[in-house]
Design a protein around this motif. Structure first.
Motif, PDB file in Angstrom:
ATOM      1  N   ARG A  26       0.826  -1.206   0.000  1.00 18.49           N
ATOM      2  CA  ARG A  26       0.000   0.000   0.000  1.00 18.49           C
ATOM      3  C   ARG A  26       0.856   1.250   0.000  1.00 18.49           C
ATOM      4  O   ARG A  26       0.520   2.249  -0.650  1.00 18.49           O
ATOM      5  N   LEU A  27       1.963   1.232   0.733  1.00 21.03           N
ATOM      6  CA  LEU A  27       2.876   2.375   0.741  1.00 21.03           C
ATOM      7  C   LEU A  27       3.467   2.596  -0.637  1.00 21.03           C
ATOM      8  O   LEU A  27       3.503   3.726  -1.149  1.00 21.03           O
ATOM      9  N   THR A  28       3.928   1.529  -1.264  1.00 28.11           N
ATOM     10  CA  THR A  28       4.518   1.640  -2.600  1.00 28.11           C
ATOM     11  C   THR A  28       3.516   2.210  -3.594  1.00 28.11           C
ATOM     12  O   THR A  28       3.846   3.104  -4.383  1.00 28.11           O
ATOM     13  N   GLU A  29       2.287   1.723  -3.552  1.00 26.33           N
ATOM     14  CA  GLU A  29       1.247   2.220  -4.462  1.00 26.33           C
ATOM     15  C   GLU A  29       0.930   3.689  -4.194  1.00 26.33           C
ATOM     16  O   GLU A  29       0.752   4.481  -5.126  1.00 26.33           O
ATOM     17  N   ALA A  30       0.866   4.060  -2.908  1.00 21.41           N
ATOM     18  CA  ALA A  30       0.549   5.448  -2.562  1.00 21.41           C
ATOM     19  C   ALA A  30       1.645   6.396  -3.032  1.00 21.41           C
ATOM     20  O   ALA A  30       1.362   7.485  -3.553  1.00 21.41           O
TER      21      ALA A  30
END
Length: 293
Positions: free
Chosen positions: A158-162
């Motif tokens: 989720r961090l990478t996508e954000a």
């Protein structure tokens, strides 16, 4: 330990699109902060824009000791304040200069209030969750490479996508997610630091929680090769959307702690309800004036 990497992308964006933070300083243009001691720990009195600029400048400068950035709140005082077991465990100790230069920024509302009482001037809260947007926007514009340490396994993707969505041209080198056992193992932590150095990270956001993140930076930060290391705790959860920020009216009244306690009572009840009151008493009892930075 898990590592997620993304190929760097060229280019940059205007950092003005990032939020400027919720709290504005009384004045800008200070080149060096005044340092005071509150509750037995150093606190650097920075205006918002000056803190951002100092971090940015250090992320672009080679040949100096890395800059470690600390958020000072009651939790920090609980671990590192006067007569605590970890007092003097990292940073500038009596006549000792370690591998890291430390910048201690006001986070909690009680720290800001005590700074005002001590100096006679209002100083802004510079929470990592407010600073991270402008810092990442500048990194994107300047071509500064960025990495993260910390975050639960379900947070990493989720961090990478954000980050990809919000900062599409950020030179993002990866997320390192060590287990607690790896963090407690000197050889494992040294290996993580070596991987980060090999990835060429300039700015490393360390989200391991207090006091682990500060102690890890003090011991292994220089070995990562990063120019700036941000001890920003829950920032990884905010960026990934796992935990929501408090509404503005709650934050502006110094009640963000209550919001977080409501969202995560099991994890944070001891921090806010058991450790916090004692740290607050220490803060009010043992604060002093300016000292040499």
């Amino acid at each position: 330990m898990t590592l997620i990497r993304r190929d760097p992308e060229p280019g940059g964006v205007d950092p003005r699109r990032a939020p400027a933070g919720r709290h504005q300083p009384p004045a800008e243009g200070r080149t060096e902060p005044e340092r005071v001691r509150l509750g037995g720990v150093p606190v650097d009195l920075h205006a918002h824009a000056d803190a951002i600029e100092r971090i940015r400048r250090c992320s672009l400068t080679s040949g100096e000791r890395p800059l470690g950035v600390v958020s000072v709140n009651l939790d920090h005082l609980h671990y590192f304040g006067e007569r605590r077991i970890l007092s003097g465990a990292f940073g500038l100790r009596e006549g000792v200069h370690g591998d890291i230069r430390w910048l201690y920024l006001i986070d909690g509302a009680p720290i800001a209030a005590q700074a005002r009482r001590t100096t006679g001037h209002a100083w802004p809260r510079l929470a990592g969750s407010d600073l991270i947007g402008p810092i990442l926007a500048h990194a994107e514009a300047d071509g500064v490479t960025v990495g993260f340490v910390g975050g639960a396994p379900e947070v990493r993707d989720r961090l990478t996508e954000a980050l990809r969505a919000q900062y599409p041209r950020l030179d993002f080198r990866g997320v390192w997610s060590p287990t607690r056992a790896e963090l407690l193992d000197v050889d494992a932590s040294a290996a993580i630091a070596a991987e980060i150095a090999a990835a060429g990270v300039d700015l490393l956001v360390v989200c391991l929680g207090k006091p682990r993140q500060e102690l890890w930076i003090d011991r292994f930060g220089a070995a990562t090769g990063a120019k700036v290391l941000l001890a920003f705790g829950a920032v990884v959860d905010f960026l990934a959307g796992r935990v929501s920020r408090a509404p503005e009216w709650i934050s502006s009244h110094g009640l963000e702690w209550a919001w977080r306690l409501m969202l995560e009572p099991k994890r944070l009840s001891k921090r806010y309800l058991v450790y916090g009151p004692g740290a607050y008493r220490t803060l009010r009892r043992s604060s002093a004036g300016a000292e040499a930075p």
